[in-house]
Design a protein around this motif. Sequence first.
Motif, PDB file in Angstrom:
ATOM      1  N   PHE A 175      66.471 -45.252  13.814  1.00 43.49           N
ATOM      2  CA  PHE A 175      67.655 -44.532  14.270  1.00 43.49           C
ATOM      3  C   PHE A 175      68.087 -44.982  15.661  1.00 43.49           C
ATOM      4  CE2 PHE A 175      65.437 -41.625  11.312  1.00 43.49           C
ATOM      5  CZ  PHE A 175      66.429 -41.499  10.353  1.00 43.49           C
ATOM      6  N   ASP A 176      67.134 -45.538  16.432  1.00 39.22           N
ATOM      7  CA  ASP A 176      67.448 -46.017  17.772  1.00 39.22           C
ATOM      8  C   ASP A 176      67.259 -47.524  17.917  1.00 39.22           C
ATOM      9  OD1 ASP A 176      64.720 -46.122  17.550  1.00 39.22           O
ATOM     10  OD2 ASP A 176      64.294 -45.217  19.505  1.00 39.22           O
ATOM     11  N   THR A 177      67.164 -48.235  16.793  1.00 42.31           N
ATOM     12  CA  THR A 177      66.918 -49.677  16.823  1.00 42.31           C
ATOM     13  C   THR A 177      67.831 -50.389  15.834  1.00 42.31           C
ATOM     14  OG1 THR A 177      64.578 -49.249  17.314  1.00 42.31           O
ATOM     15  CG2 THR A 177      65.172 -51.490  16.623  1.00 42.31           C
ATOM     16  N   PRO A 178      68.771 -51.218  16.309  1.00 40.39           N
ATOM     17  CA  PRO A 178      69.599 -52.003  15.383  1.00 40.39           C
ATOM     18  C   PRO A 178      68.718 -52.939  14.558  1.00 40.39           C
ATOM     19  CG  PRO A 178      70.467 -52.088  17.620  1.00 40.39           C
ATOM     20  CD  PRO A 178      69.112 -51.470  17.714  1.00 40.39           C
ATOM     21  N   THR A 179      69.187 -53.296  13.383  1.00 46.91           N
ATOM     22  CA  THR A 179      68.417 -54.163  12.498  1.00 46.91           C
ATOM     23  C   THR A 179      68.059 -55.465  13.207  1.00 46.91           C
ATOM     24  OG1 THR A 179      69.483 -53.225  10.541  1.00 46.91           O
ATOM     25  CG2 THR A 179      68.417 -55.363  10.291  1.00 46.91           C
ATOM     26  N   THR A 180      66.770 -55.697  13.357  1.00 42.51           N
ATOM     27  CA  THR A 180      66.237 -56.846  14.082  1.00 42.51           C
ATOM     28  C   THR A 180      65.400 -57.692  13.130  1.00 42.51           C
ATOM     29  OG1 THR A 180      66.153 -55.565  16.135  1.00 42.51           O
ATOM     30  CG2 THR A 180      64.798 -57.556  16.028  1.00 42.51           C
ATOM     31  N   VAL A 181      65.636 -59.007  13.134  1.00 49.84           N
ATOM     32  CA  VAL A 181      64.877 -59.918  12.271  1.00 49.84           C
ATOM     33  C   VAL A 181      63.631 -60.388  13.017  1.00 49.84           C
ATOM     34  CG1 VAL A 181      64.913 -62.062  10.945  1.00 49.84           C
ATOM     35  CG2 VAL A 181      66.980 -60.652  11.103  1.00 49.84           C
TER      36      VAL A 181
END
Length: 398
Positions: A175-181
Amino acid sequence: QAEDELVYASPENPEWGYSAAVTDDGRHLVITVWKGTDDRYQIIHQDLTDPDAEPVMIIEGFDYDYSLVGAVGDDLYFRTNRDAPRNRLITIDATNPAPDAWREVISEADDVLDGASLVGGRIVADYMQDAQTLVKIFDLDGEQVGTVDLPGIGTAVGFDGKFDDPETFFSYTSFDTPTTVNRLDIDTGEVTVFRKPEVAFDPDDYVVKQVFYTSKDGTRVPMFISHHKDVELDGNAPTMLYGYGGFNISMQPAFSVTRLAWMDMGGIYAVANLRGGGEYGKAWHKAGTKLNKQNVFDDFIAAGEYLVEQNYTNPSRLAIFGGSNGGLLVGAVTNQRPDLFGAAIPAVGVMDMLRFQEFTAGRFWVDDYGSAEDPEEFEALYAYSPYHNISDGVEYPA
């Protein structure tokens, strides 16, 4: 198209649907046969090394979930809920597919085995633990050889690759983290960030937590709650409660710019993990279907009551939101507890539970809802159908 080759057809079964996959080594064609929305499949196999081989039904009957993971030689790896409501990993010998010859590689655990992949000579298995992702690494015999460190309460997806790849990639979000690869080194278990989006906010400014509350029948239900760290929990915060509760679909943590904007304006965002979803496996799903559908509404109502009792918000400041099956959820609980909510957003909801199967793809939904053509299921559907339970003189939420 005139040159296309027909691989398999079953014209006498027009309600069947198909998906096909070729294993990475090119040796096996696996056709998954489905009907309806339940994860219950038949499996067809064709040996692609033999030009004269025909497709053969190796698992017949729409009884269980069989999801292809990959192959090592003639061993086909499947995740299945047969004899394991929270899933296990098995191998089926393509040359001897009889059930009594199947081999269990990873047995059922307390957490739901959500997915698995064959990469780097290992098995990477991702689990759902209270709707959060937990990742373990096994050897081909099912012996655990490692775990994958994740940043916190979130959802990890991916872990695909070739069997001999030394690395795999996965996305992580919360909820507080954009999608990160992220990149995962299979041998060492080391995780490094591969690609991260630039978003103008500081994750440390937000609170993400998980709570557990008790539903009407005593069932323990998880819920995620997120908000800006400066929000005062004085019972007056505008709160958005989201739910779905159906079709074995799990509500896991995910990033959304619109939800972030809501939290920046002082709002609380809550997601309840209702029965009917897949958060705890087959039994959790079935506990929210057909004659048990009221459990879903009870779980959602109890979530709203928890948020009020714990002084997050009050009924006049509590909004509920859901789409499709979640729209049905919002419609049903709005009728049942209009006093508990200040606003309701039933997006594209299934509102006429006596006739939904007559239109569009509704015929597939009877797996979850049941059908008004069945007398017992009719009574259950009629009891909560939003269209049929609106009353005059009631002050409903906006």
